[in-house]
Design an enzyme around this catalytic site. Sequence first.
Site, mmCIF file in Angstrom:
data_model
loop_
_atom_site.group_PDB
_atom_site.id
_atom_site.type_symbol
_atom_site.label_atom_id
_atom_site.label_comp_id
_atom_site.label_asym_id
_atom_site.label_seq_id
_atom_site.Cartn_x
_atom_site.Cartn_y
_atom_site.Cartn_z
ATOM 1 N N LYS A 38 0.927 -1.301 -0.262
ATOM 2 C CA LYS A 38 0.094 -0.184 0.046
ATOM 3 C C LYS A 38 0.821 1.192 0.027
ATOM 4 O O LYS A 38 2.180 1.122 0.323
ATOM 5 C CB LYS A 38 -0.821 -0.031 1.084
ATOM 6 C CG LYS A 38 -0.161 0.035 2.490
ATOM 7 C CD LYS A 38 -1.164 -0.217 3.754
ATOM 8 C CE LYS A 38 -0.348 -0.289 5.212
ATOM 9 N NZ LYS A 38 -1.296 -0.824 6.050
ATOM 10 N N ARG A 136 -10.512 -0.369 14.905
ATOM 11 C CA ARG A 136 -10.504 0.326 13.559
ATOM 12 C C ARG A 136 -11.304 -0.100 12.382
ATOM 13 O O ARG A 136 -12.322 0.668 12.225
ATOM 14 C CB ARG A 136 -8.752 0.475 13.372
ATOM 15 C CG ARG A 136 -8.357 1.391 12.467
ATOM 16 C CD ARG A 136 -7.139 1.422 12.073
ATOM 17 N NE ARG A 136 -6.413 0.250 11.449
ATOM 18 C CZ ARG A 136 -5.327 0.166 10.790
ATOM 19 N NH1 ARG A 136 -4.272 1.135 11.146
ATOM 20 N NH2 ARG A 136 -4.894 -0.954 10.013
ATOM 21 N N TYR A 264 12.056 31.739 5.063
ATOM 22 C CA TYR A 264 10.706 32.397 5.479
ATOM 23 C C TYR A 264 10.651 32.571 7.105
ATOM 24 O O TYR A 264 10.946 31.806 7.895
ATOM 25 C CB TYR A 264 9.581 31.632 5.149
ATOM 26 C CG TYR A 264 9.302 31.467 3.477
ATOM 27 C CD1 TYR A 264 9.280 32.519 2.928
ATOM 28 C CD2 TYR A 264 9.293 30.121 2.877
ATOM 29 C CE1 TYR A 264 8.999 32.490 1.516
ATOM 30 C CE2 TYR A 264 8.849 30.094 1.592
ATOM 31 C CZ TYR A 264 8.699 31.430 0.795
ATOM 32 O OH TYR A 264 8.655 31.321 -0.432
ATOM 33 N N MET A 313 8.324 24.885 0.573
ATOM 34 C CA MET A 313 7.918 23.960 -0.254
ATOM 35 C C MET A 313 8.814 23.103 -1.249
ATOM 36 O O MET A 313 8.474 21.906 -1.228
ATOM 37 C CB MET A 313 6.650 24.749 -1.257
ATOM 38 C CG MET A 313 5.706 23.464 -1.991
ATOM 39 S SD MET A 313 4.621 24.503 -3.053
ATOM 40 C CE MET A 313 3.772 25.437 -2.211
#
Length: 368
Positions: A38, A136, A264, A313
């Site tokens: 997965k 779950r 930043y 990013m």
Amino acid sequence: MAQIHETTLEIDLKALAHNYNYLSSKLSSATKKLGVVKAFAYGSDSVEIAKKLEELEIDFFAVAYTQEGITLRKGGIRKPILVLHPQSTNFDEIIQHCLTPSIYSKFVLEHFIASAEAHKQNHYPIHLKLNTGLNRLGFDPDEVNYILQQLKNTSSVKVEGIFSHLAASEDPNEKDFTHYQIETYKKVSEEIIEALNYKPIRHLCNTSGIINYPEAHFEMVRTGIGLYGFGNSAEEDKKLIPVASLKTIVSQIHHLKKGETVGYNRKFKAEKDTKTATLPLGHADGINRIYGMQKTNVEVNGKLAPIIGNVCMDMLMIDITGIDCKEGDEVILFGKEKSAENFANNAGTISYELITSISQRVKRKFIY
Ligand SMILES: *Cc1c(COP(=O)(O)O)cnc(C)c1O
């Protein structure tokens, strides 16, 4: 080792084979093996990983979602593929692509039987998922009679497997709870088997279950993280080889004077004259902001350099003061010697989260 020229996730299929063989050595020869592929095979590449595992004669695959199973089929994977978490809207596609649904609730069972009948299926394989304490997904033990009643009324499906999932198989402090889960699973699956009159494949253990609970392997085990080189303990990590290595290069070097800032919001402030490097990967590549602010390190020419300031990013910056390096030099975020587990732990997370986050923008390079 050839020099890389951009951010690259190297995927070593020989390491995968090593891990597969190591985990197999923990099993009796009759025990079947399911490879969990997965989330792009834990952030690597599901088709390439599954092809290699087919070559190694794995018995089964599992993915979380239907689209992941379809990707494997389109990539030529032929072995059975269990879809761990399907929705009723996926059932037509599941049947069209010969995927095996995990049936975990009354709603899902009723709708899957209806789909199988609409597609005129006979004995379509399903795996029943039991909830033994993870809370779950899965049927509760008191829903067994309901399941058996539904199955009696149709020949469209057949129970090929019965499984459950352990909540804390890696945690020695939770041994009592794990034993409780194993006993509950045994009891409920036996109840179902008795009524069915044939013996489906039972499977309970994930990677840490394989290692810590040999008495609970049943007919099949499911391994994910172990295949990719992590064993949820320092001891086991030594025996496994990380499959994925994340590498990049120094794009640009800056020389800062005391008092200058980086990135930043000016979150890194040079306390002294400082040399920094800018690397071409950021949170859009899967190196999330939690790794910034000097929480963790990368390796440049054998030396550790902290990630400074806020991760951007598409870029991040590191402190390379005192490190002999130049633009174009290779940088290792994690790999065989520099563990992804450490990289993740330093920032308060785990290898599972780090490796599955490496985004599809990062180039994959396979070592066969
Ligand atoms: C993801 C998953 C696994 C694999 O667990 P690992 O700890 O990675 O071996 C096994 N079973 C289920 C149901 C899962 O969701």
